[in-house]
Write a protein that holds these residues in place. Structure first.
Motif: not given
Length: 260
Positions: A94-95, A97-99
């Motif tokens: 998840r990180t 995909r959004t970092t």
């Protein structure tokens, strides 16, 4: 792969007994001796000798940045991360995909090795001495040493480096100045190796940091068999474009069972 504290590098990874090679012709010898002093032997290690050592399952280390001597290490048990069984924690996926962090390949070797050598809480010294820097700088110029770098805008905040030879990648060290930076670098490395047809990722030792990704330990003989097979493979480190996005990286790994 060696990293200070809880990473690629165990807190005290050097075995008490290590193999000592006195020259290029001795790299296959399995003679063991206690950790030797800097005056016991002098070896001229060239990039070619270093690559030969890797092909024999041996790698160099120094006791500290201030010690000019290098020692050949061949652990009885070797850490490997099976490329077909890599586990990526869900939170890390998840990180990724959004970092806002950006991963670059082969753009800042000096910054990466300096990051790996930097002092940090709980560790005042480093095994990366001037000879290590010089040798891996030459391997980088020859196209065998590759840094995987994690950037936050103009700041290098994490990464790793290692050596590619045939279908094997030998992880050397990693660092992280921001949360998850070294983990992101590792996932990008794994995807690059999978896409490039590599068959072996050598982490040298097993740590808690690496175990969460699926790293296991094998004995020296099994490792050498795996290495011999990998050296016959023509891995392509740059088959995956340097512009690959986190979504591209995770897509490469989608075929791996139990990926997350």
């Amino acid at each position: 792969m060696r990293r200070p504290a809880a990473g690629w590098e165990a807190s005290n990874p050097s075995p008490r007994l290590i193999p000592v090679a006195l020259g290029h012709e001795d790299l296959h010898e399995e003679t063991y001796a206690p950790m030797t002093s800097r005056d016991d032997f002098i070896v001229e290690i060239t990039p070619q000798v270093l690559l030969k050592a890797y092909s024999c399952g041996i790698f160099p280390m120094a006791e500290s940045a201030d010690d000019p001597a290098l020692y050949w290490i061949e652990p009885q048990h070797r850490g490997i991360l099976p490329l077909g069984q890599v586990h990526i924690p869900r939170r890390l996926a998840r990180t990724m995909r959004t970092t806002p962090l950006e991963v670059r390949i082969d753009t800042d070797f000096e910054g990466t090795i300096s990051g790996c050598a930097a002092a940090r809480p709980g560790r005042r010294s480093t095994w990366i001495n001037a000879r290590i820097r010089s040798l891996y700088r030459e391997l980088f110029a020859l196209g065998h040493c590759h840094p995987v770098e994690v950037w936050n805008d103009t700041r290098l905040v994490g990464g790793l480096y290692g050596v590619a030879l045939g279908g094997a990648f030998f992880g050397e060290s990693m660092f992280s100045f921001e949360r998850d930076a070294s983990k992101i670098a590792l996932v990008h490395l794994v995807a690059r190796l999978v896409a490039g047809g590599f068959t072996l990722l050598d982490t040298q030792f097993v740590t808690d940091h690496l175990r969460q990704f699926g790293t296991i330990e094998v004995n020296r003989d099994i490792f050498q068999e795996m290495l011999d097979a990998a050296l016959k493979v023509g891995g392509d480190f740059h088959r995956l474009p340097a512009s690959a996005t986190p979504h591209d990286i995770l897509a490469v790994l989608d075929g791996i069972p139990d990926r997350i």
